[in-house]
Structure formats: C-alpha cells, structure tokens
Design an enzyme around this catalytic site. Structure first.
Site, PDB file in Angstrom:
ATOM      1  N   ASP A  67       0.810  -1.215   0.000  1.00  0.00           N
ATOM      2  CA  ASP A  67       0.000   0.000   0.000  1.00  0.00           C
ATOM      3  C   ASP A  67       0.850   1.275   0.000  1.00  0.00           C
ATOM      4  OD1 ASP A  67       0.988  -0.408   2.563  1.00  0.00           O
ATOM      5  OD2 ASP A  67      -0.967  -0.715   3.475  1.00  0.00           O
ATOM      6  N   ASN A 138      -7.433  -2.200  14.421  1.00  0.00           N
ATOM      7  CA  ASN A 138      -8.837  -2.527  14.111  1.00  0.00           C
ATOM      8  C   ASN A 138      -8.939  -3.773  13.222  1.00  0.00           C
ATOM      9  OD1 ASN A 138      -7.955  -1.640  11.640  1.00  0.00           O
ATOM     10  ND2 ASN A 138      -9.344   0.108  11.472  1.00  0.00           N
ATOM     11  N   HIS A 140      -7.170  -4.405  10.451  1.00  0.00           N
ATOM     12  CA  HIS A 140      -6.915  -4.260   9.014  1.00  0.00           C
ATOM     13  C   HIS A 140      -5.624  -4.956   8.590  1.00  0.00           C
ATOM     14  CE1 HIS A 140      -4.758  -0.135   9.622  1.00  0.00           C
ATOM     15  NE2 HIS A 140      -3.839  -1.026   9.356  1.00  0.00           N
ATOM     16  N   GLU A 145      -9.544  -1.660   5.392  1.00  0.00           N
ATOM     17  CA  GLU A 145     -10.182  -1.305   6.649  1.00  0.00           C
ATOM     18  C   GLU A 145     -11.413  -2.183   6.882  1.00  0.00           C
ATOM     19  OE1 GLU A 145      -8.571   0.324   8.602  1.00  0.00           O
ATOM     20  OE2 GLU A 145      -8.128   2.396   8.060  1.00  0.00           O
TER      21      GLU A 145
HETATM   22  C1  GLP Z   1      -0.450   0.545   8.542  1.00  0.00           C
HETATM   23  C2  GLP Z   1      -0.109  -0.338   7.358  1.00  0.00           C
HETATM   24  C3  GLP Z   1      -0.390  -1.780   7.667  1.00  0.00           C
HETATM   25  C4  GLP Z   1       0.233  -2.137   9.008  1.00  0.00           C
HETATM   26  C5  GLP Z   1      -0.422  -1.316  10.086  1.00  0.00           C
HETATM   27  C6  GLP Z   1       0.094  -1.637  11.488  1.00  0.00           C
HETATM   28  O1  GLP Z   1      -1.782   0.895   8.609  1.00  0.00           O
HETATM   29  N1  GLP Z   1      -0.778   0.020   6.177  1.00  0.00           N
HETATM   30  O2  GLP Z   1       0.131  -2.590   6.630  1.00  0.00           O
HETATM   31  O3  GLP Z   1       0.053  -3.496   9.258  1.00  0.00           O
HETATM   32  O4  GLP Z   1      -0.108   0.021   9.802  1.00  0.00           O
HETATM   33  O5  GLP Z   1       1.178  -0.830  11.784  1.00  0.00           O
HETATM   34  P1  GLP Z   1       2.224  -1.104  12.923  1.00  0.00           P
HETATM   35  O6  GLP Z   1       2.958  -2.315  12.524  1.00  0.00           O
HETATM   36  O7  GLP Z   1       3.080   0.112  12.952  1.00  0.00           O
HETATM   37  O8  GLP Z   1       1.449  -1.301  14.174  1.00  0.00           O
END
Ligand code: GLP
Length: 260
Positions: A67, A138, A140, A145
């Site tokens: 992404d 959440n 995702h 989402e």
């Molecule tokens: C972002 C990314 C996700 C990732 C999520 C969790 O939203 N798009 O791919 O898994 O963050 O982030 P973190 O690993 O910093 O908790």
C-alpha cells in the site's frame, strides 16, 4: 492458520526471517509481498543481517508492497517508498527495477487503470510467493479497513479515523495524515502462496484474537486469513494475550512434523 507465539517480537521476527531466507535459498527468483509499519521492522533487520553476514541474496527477488498513501510523492519522509528504502532496500542487493510499490501520485482519473496495472504486474511476476503482513489495531491488513470486501483487489480506500490516529506518529507534527490510500485488496493478498502475519504488543491483542479465533468477517479483515491454506501468524506474548487456545498453538508448534 498456524500460530507461533514467542517471548518477544525479536525472536518471532527471527523465525519469520529464517523462513523467508529458506524460501529465497530454494527459489532465488521468488516474489515477496512486503508491508510497512513497526511490525516488520525486526524482520527486515534480520533479513539485512542475513544478507550481510550469511550471504542471503535478493538479487533476483521481486517485491510488491501492499500500500501507499495517496498524495505523497515517493520522496516524502512519511511515504511507504521512503520507509521501504530506509528500512530494507538500501541495505540489501535488491534490483530497484524489481521493486514495486504503489504510487501515491496517481491522478484520480487514472486510478482504476493504475490499480489494474499493479495487479497485472503481480501476475506477470508469477504471483506473490510469500506475503508479509502486519495487523492494524482494528484488524486491518494492508489498508483494507473494516468492511472491505473479502474478495477486493488493489484499489483506493478511505482510512478509518482510528488508523489515521494510530499512524499519526509516523508524520511530522504539522503534516496531515492522508485520508486516502492505495492498497492491495484482501482477494489479492489471499492469492499469495504463503502468508506471514506479524503481530506484536498488547495493542494488537484484541485484533489478533478476533482474526485468529473469531468468526470470518469483513469487519475484521485479517480474519480472511482463516481461508488461506498457508498462513502463519507470528506473535509475541503480549499480542497473544487474548487468545483462548495459546496452549494448543504451543503444543502444535512443539510437535510439528519435520518439513519435507
Ligand atoms: C499501517 C499499514 C499496515 C500495518 C499497520 C500496522 O496501517 N498500512 O500494513 O500493518 O499500519 O502498523 P504497525 O505495525 O506500525 O502497528
């Protein structure tokens, strides 16, 4: 789903890195799906160590990122392009021509075509052999989402307020968190040959429990991994703390048949 619970994020990430290294040694032209965020940082650090100290080569590897924030140029300090080059790509011998990250600078009128092309590139590369995922608070995955179609493909999404809040820490104080993103879909992710989801810390415990032991639901996008034949979830104790069947996962892990 296989659930591997380790005492801390580092040891879980080392196991995940070893698994990826084994794939690359078997298949040097493998295609990896990569994620951003804090969850894969220790995994990337270990892959870099394996490259430097044990000769693990990425020369013929192709990578696709999940992404990107819409509106951010690759050079922006909070773009996922910047994240990937800083935390992985510049430290390994990946071929920049084989690195694919969705562009944040696509014109609105070109978006559908651009997203279809991204999917086409994945197909041309022979599909993703292993997809790395984090998990949002959440539930995702990528930026899919809650409510995302379980068969969705690469497309534009609107971020949930909680995700914008959670990701604010990656932006400078005066920089707004973009509202829109491009993300691979859940259907795209499920087509990977293998999936490796990393979840660390108490903040992820509820989402992890819902994804692993809850019902399959588009409101917990990571629960879609229950449909995948080769999904492995790597957790630290804190992220595993809401699971009801931890003892069972430990038992299965201890008694795993030898790989053949
Ligand atoms: C972002 C990314 C996700 C990732 C999520 C969790 O939203 N798009 O791919 O898994 O963050 O982030 P973190 O690993 O910093 O908790």
């Amino acid at each position: 789903m296989e659930v591997i619970i380790q005492p801390d994020a580092h040891s879980a990430s080392v196991l995940a890195a070893r698994h990826i290294a084994a794939i690359l040694r078997r298949q040097p032209t493998a295609t990896l799906g990569l994620a951003t965020g804090s969850s894969p940082l220790a995994l990337y650090a270990e892959l870099i160590r394996l490259h430097r100290e044990e000769g693990l080569s990425f020369q013929h590897v192709t990578t696709f990122n999940l992404d990107e924030y819409l509106g951010l140029p690759p050079s922006h300090s909070s773009s996922y392009h910047t994240f990937m080059w800083q935390n992985l790509f510049r430290h390994i011998n990946v071929n920049p021509a084989r690195v694919f990250i969705p562009s944040g600078k696509v014109e609105a009128s070109d978006l559908d075509k651009y997203c279809a092309r991204y999917e086409e590139e994945i197909r041309k590369a022979g599909g993703i052999d292993l997809q790395v995922l984090g998990i949002g608070g959440n539930g995702h995955i990528g930026f899919n989402e809650p409510g995302s179609s379980l068969s969705s493909r690469t497309r534009i999404k609107t971020l949930a307020p909680q995700t914008m809040e959670d990701n604010r820490r990656h932006f400078d104080a005066n920089d707004p968190v973009p509202l829109h993103v491009i993300t691979m879909g859940i259907g795209t992710i499920l087509e990977a040959g293998e999936i490796c989801l990393l979840g660390f810390g108490e903040k992820k415990a509820q989402a992890v429990a819902a994804a692993v032991e809850g019902p399959l639901s588009s409101y917990v996008p990571a629960s879609a991994l229950q449909l995948h034949q080769k999904a492995v979830v790597y957790l630290d104790e804190a992220a595993a703390s809401h699971l009801h069947h931890s003892e069972y996962y430990h038992w299965v892990h201890r008694n795993k048949p030898d790989e053949h």
